[in-house]
Design a protein around this motif. Structure first.
Motif, PDB file in Angstrom:
ATOM      1  N   LYS A   1      14.498  -3.557  11.786  1.00  0.00           N
ATOM      2  CA  LYS A   1      15.472  -3.307  10.715  1.00  0.00           C
ATOM      3  C   LYS A   1      15.755  -4.571   9.894  1.00  0.00           C
ATOM      4  N   GLU A   2      15.560  -5.743  10.503  1.00  0.00           N
ATOM      5  CA  GLU A   2      15.708  -6.983   9.724  1.00  0.00           C
ATOM      6  C   GLU A   2      14.674  -7.003   8.602  1.00  0.00           C
ATOM      7  N   LEU A   3      13.444  -6.580   8.895  1.00  0.00           N
ATOM      8  CA  LEU A   3      12.401  -6.480   7.870  1.00  0.00           C
ATOM      9  C   LEU A   3      12.667  -5.309   6.927  1.00  0.00           C
ATOM     10  N   PHE A   4      13.180  -4.225   7.480  1.00  0.00           N
ATOM     11  CA  PHE A   4      13.465  -3.032   6.684  1.00  0.00           C
ATOM     12  C   PHE A   4      14.452  -3.352   5.562  1.00  0.00           C
ATOM     13  N   PHE A   5      15.552  -4.007   5.908  1.00  0.00           N
ATOM     14  CA  PHE A   5      16.558  -4.324   4.885  1.00  0.00           C
ATOM     15  C   PHE A   5      16.087  -5.438   3.956  1.00  0.00           C
ATOM     16  N   ARG A   6      15.309  -6.361   4.462  1.00  0.00           N
ATOM     17  CA  ARG A   6      14.785  -7.407   3.599  1.00  0.00           C
ATOM     18  C   ARG A   6      13.871  -6.814   2.525  1.00  0.00           C
ATOM     19  N   HIS A   7      13.109  -5.806   2.908  1.00  0.00           N
ATOM     20  CA  HIS A   7      12.245  -5.108   1.943  1.00  0.00           C
ATOM     21  C   HIS A   7      13.091  -4.413   0.872  1.00  0.00           C
ATOM     22  N   ILE A   8      14.214  -3.821   1.268  1.00  0.00           N
ATOM     23  CA  ILE A   8      15.098  -3.168   0.294  1.00  0.00           C
ATOM     24  C   ILE A   8      15.657  -4.185  -0.694  1.00  0.00           C
ATOM     25  N   TYR A   9      16.100  -5.333  -0.194  1.00  0.00           N
ATOM     26  CA  TYR A   9      16.641  -6.375  -1.072  1.00  0.00           C
ATOM     27  C   TYR A   9      15.576  -6.911  -2.019  1.00  0.00           C
ATOM     28  N   ALA A  10      14.329  -6.948  -1.552  1.00  0.00           N
ATOM     29  CA  ALA A  10      13.263  -7.536  -2.367  1.00  0.00           C
ATOM     30  C   ALA A  10      12.703  -6.548  -3.380  1.00  0.00           C
ATOM     31  N   LYS A  11      12.522  -5.304  -2.986  1.00  0.00           N
ATOM     32  CA  LYS A  11      11.788  -4.354  -3.827  1.00  0.00           C
ATOM     33  C   LYS A  11      12.659  -3.274  -4.461  1.00  0.00           C
TER      34      LYS A  11
ATOM     35  N   THR B   1       0.814  -1.222   0.000  1.00  0.00           N
ATOM     36  CA  THR B   1       0.000   0.000   0.000  1.00  0.00           C
ATOM     37  C   THR B   1       0.847   1.272   0.000  1.00  0.00           C
ATOM     38  N   TYR B   2       1.883   1.309   0.847  1.00  0.00           N
ATOM     39  CA  TYR B   2       2.614   2.556   1.052  1.00  0.00           C
ATOM     40  C   TYR B   2       4.067   2.535   0.562  1.00  0.00           C
ATOM     41  N   PHE B   3       4.672   1.357   0.449  1.00  0.00           N
ATOM     42  CA  PHE B   3       6.120   1.304   0.210  1.00  0.00           C
ATOM     43  C   PHE B   3       6.467   0.396  -0.969  1.00  0.00           C
ATOM     44  N   GLU B   4       5.690   0.470  -2.025  1.00  0.00           N
ATOM     45  CA  GLU B   4       5.938  -0.384  -3.177  1.00  0.00           C
ATOM     46  C   GLU B   4       7.245  -0.005  -3.879  1.00  0.00           C
ATOM     47  N   GLY B   5       7.538   1.302  -3.961  1.00  0.00           N
ATOM     48  CA  GLY B   5       8.737   1.736  -4.674  1.00  0.00           C
ATOM     49  C   GLY B   5       9.757   2.432  -3.805  1.00  0.00           C
ATOM     50  N   ILE B   6       9.534   2.479  -2.504  1.00  0.00           N
ATOM     51  CA  ILE B   6      10.463   3.153  -1.589  1.00  0.00           C
ATOM     52  C   ILE B   6      10.678   2.276  -0.363  1.00  0.00           C
ATOM     53  N   ALA B   7      11.650   2.680   0.458  1.00  0.00           N
ATOM     54  CA  ALA B   7      11.951   1.930   1.676  1.00  0.00           C
ATOM     55  C   ALA B   7      10.995   2.312   2.794  1.00  0.00           C
ATOM     56  N   TRP B   8      10.891   1.423   3.760  1.00  0.00           N
ATOM     57  CA  TRP B   8      10.154   1.734   4.981  1.00  0.00           C
ATOM     58  C   TRP B   8      10.923   2.807   5.766  1.00  0.00           C
ATOM     59  N   PRO B   9      10.293   3.426   6.771  1.00  0.00           N
ATOM     60  CA  PRO B   9      11.024   4.400   7.600  1.00  0.00           C
ATOM     61  C   PRO B   9      12.275   3.785   8.211  1.00  0.00           C
ATOM     62  N   ASP B  10      13.335   4.557   8.257  1.00  0.00           N
ATOM     63  CA  ASP B  10      14.608   4.069   8.763  1.00  0.00           C
ATOM     64  C   ASP B  10      14.518   3.754  10.255  1.00  0.00           C
ATOM     65  N   GLY B  11      15.447   2.904  10.710  1.00  0.00           N
ATOM     66  CA  GLY B  11      15.451   2.520  12.121  1.00  0.00           C
ATOM     67  C   GLY B  11      15.625   3.693  13.055  1.00  0.00           C
ATOM     68  N   ALA B  12      16.377   4.718  12.638  1.00  0.00           N
ATOM     69  CA  ALA B  12      16.569   5.894  13.493  1.00  0.00           C
ATOM     70  C   ALA B  12      15.253   6.611  13.747  1.00  0.00           C
ATOM     71  N   VAL B  13      14.370   6.633  12.733  1.00  0.00           N
ATOM     72  CA  VAL B  13      13.051   7.251  12.906  1.00  0.00           C
ATOM     73  C   VAL B  13      12.194   6.409  13.850  1.00  0.00           C
ATOM     74  N   ILE B  14      12.242   5.093  13.678  1.00  0.00           N
ATOM     75  CA  ILE B  14      11.437   4.187  14.491  1.00  0.00           C
ATOM     76  C   ILE B  14      11.898   4.207  15.940  1.00  0.00           C
ATOM     77  N   LEU B  15      13.195   4.414  16.166  1.00  0.00           N
ATOM     78  CA  LEU B  15      13.734   4.401  17.519  1.00  0.00           C
ATOM     79  C   LEU B  15      13.037   5.431  18.402  1.00  0.00           C
TER      80      LEU B  15
END
Length: 527
Positions: free
Chosen positions: A88-98, A60-74
């Motif tokens: 961040k494990e999911l964050f980087f996995r999303h980058i590798y996939a999309k 829905t929101y992150f098809e072509g971009i990354a999720w919010p960075d870990g520093a923001v989530i912290l």
């Protein structure tokens, strides 16, 4: 979201900002709910948020971009570093996939895995402060090994690296090192108190009964340790160390309780059977490789919905296709009777390459192995200072393929001798030598070589590395004192059971179709 399905890493445009300045309230609420579920050790809720909600929000929101960075989530989760490492494990996995990960993404992901595994290793072994679902535990190990594999492919593909990337790689020569990856996987195995040198305990054996007075390891760590063993199987296979890879399965009961983690998870099961079959094949145990591949492929045929939907769907499906290719190579090296449906699927998948391999065509073996083998890793660090340095990412693959092709070349010499032996029960060596255009001394040398090639280890029980020497071909022979070759041709017994079962099922389907047709006719008459 499947990074393993995106080997080429062709993804979104890296010019997009990787960290949104703000993110939707729905995503913020999701992060807070995720953190609360992890803190409360609500495994069922964590499983839903991980397996369902994350994928839906990504689309829905992150098809072509990354999720919010870990520093923001912290800041959102009140500096909860444990949760941020999981996020961040999911964050980087999303980058590798999309998207297309750059050097910094690879470096940050590596450091995050180090932090995450240090956190997990620091938890209480009997009552951990964090509980994660088994699917996430397997995906975590699988992604860790995948990113290690893709990094070494990226680093040794020198001609595609920019000058800045070369300098960054020179400055971080130890990132994603094989030593670090293996050390953390071994640490997770030890955390589960698994001894890699001992086979699994037989509950019925009183002498090897488990000491119940010893505190039990938490189920999460037991599953994580078993998955780490499969990770070690894969890592060592990718490095070309097939003997060590096979030894990693010594503690696992491959035909044991189906409730254990590595047999319940289809993606983990496919990894185990694929890489174990590959190890058997490279160890010239072609019959064991055939049985290993056939076992999982028949399981996938009988259970049409065995391929999981979601993250691991493409990975398992692609691995099944690769198994058919390796199965075809093993079938040529050690002909065995296969299930009719399995054999037909193999022919459909491999095509005319099966007949060409049977005829000894080198190109057919090359094509089949290229499409069926994994991307082996080249661990040697390139010389980035030398402008003449060429790509080395295919070096390990070429070395391993050369072993397979050398086996093909050696067997080509024996094809004529074997065909002639099938026509005889007893034949004088001098006469056989004239038929195959060899002198008698050279013929005896080739007969000894053929005898060697026709024998291999076969698993009869115990650990995967155990086995007994036996004949793998359909022709066996001996040379008696009178210089005569005595031939014993083995003909496997016909299996009538499969024939009757197949036709019984076909008849039942026909009867069911007739009954449905009659019911439809009755409804039409009533109307």
């Amino acid at each position: 979201m499947n990074s393993n399905s995106n080997d080429s890493n062709n993804g979104g445009d890296m010019s997009e900002p990787s960290v949104p300045l703000v993110f939707p309230d729905e995503v913020r609420h999701y992060v807070l709910a995720f953190r609360r579920a992890v803190a409360e050790k609500n495994v069922a809720e964590v499983r839903n948020l991980y397996d369902q909600e994350f994928n839906q929000l990504s689309q829905t929101y992150f098809e072509g971009i990354a999720w919010p960075d870990g520093a923001v989530i912290l800041d959102v989760v009140d500096q909860d570093t444990t949760f941020v490492a999981l996020y961040k494990e999911l964050f980087f996995r999303h980058i590798y996939a999309k998207l297309k990960p750059d050097f910094q993404d690879r470096l940050d992901s590596f450091h995050n895995y180090v932090d995450l595994f240090n956190i997990l290793l620091g938890l209480d072994t009997q009552a951990p402060e964090v509980e994660l679902p088994q699917q996430w535990l397997w995906d975590m190990i699988d992604e860790f090994v995948y990113q290690f594999q893709t990094f070494h492919y990226y680093r040794t593909n020198v001609e595609k690296l920019s000058p800045a990337e070369r300098e960054d790689l020179k400055a971080n020569i130890h990132m994603w090192s094989a030593q670090t990856v293996v050390q953390y996987l071994v640490a997770l195995v030890r955390k589960a108190e698994i001894d890699v040198t001992k086979p699994p305990v037989d509950p019925s054996d009183e002498k090897s009964a488990v000491d119940n007075s010893k505190p039990k390891v938490a189920p999460m760590f037991q599953s994580l340790g078993e998955f780490a063993l499969l990770g070690l199987l894969r890592v060592n296979s990718l490095m070309g160390d097939f003997t060590t890879a096979m030894n990693m399965l010594v503690p696992l009961n491959l035909r044991g309780n189906k409730r254990v983690a590595y047999l319940r998870n289809t993606a983990a099961q496919s990894t185990m059977y694929y890489y174990l079959g590959l190890c058997y094949m490279m160890d010239r145990r072609y019959v064991d490789a055939l049985k290993t591949f056939s076992s999982f492929l028949m399981f996938s045929i009988r259970n049409k919905y065995v391929v999981p939907r979601g993250y691991q769907h493409y990975t398992v499906k692609k691995r099944i296709d690769k198994m058919y290719g390796l199965l075809a190579i093993c079938t040529v090296f050690a002909p065995q009777r296969l299930d009719e449906k399995l054999h037909q699927n193999m022919r459909d998948q491999v095509g005319d390459r099966l007949q060409r391999m049977a005829a000894g065509e080198i190109k057919a073996f090359q094509d089949t192995f290229y499409h069926s083998a994994p991307k082996f890793v080249t661990l040697a660090v390139p010389n980035f200072d030398d402008p003449e340095t060429t790509n080395s990412h295919q070096n390990m693959f070429r070395r391993i393929m050369s072993v397979v092709l050398r086996e093909v070349t050696q067997r080509q010499k024996h094809a004529g001798i074997k065909s002639m032996l099938k026509l005889c029960t007893t034949i004088d060596t001098a006469k056989l030598a004239t038929f195959v255009d060899l002198d008698e001394a050279q013929l005896k040398t080739e007969l000894v070589a053929l005898k060697h090639k026709s024998r291999c280890k076969r698993w009869r029980g115990g650990t995967p590395k155990d086995g007994e020497w036996s004949i793998a071909h359909d022709v066996d022979f001996m040379i008696n004192s009178g210089n005569s070759v005595v031939v014993a041709e083995y003909k496997p017994p016909r299996r009538y059971g499969e024939f009757f079962i197949r036709h019984i099922l076909r008849t039942q389907d026909t009867i069911a179709d007739i009954r449905r047709g009659n019911e439809d006719d009755d409804q039409d008459d009533e109307e």
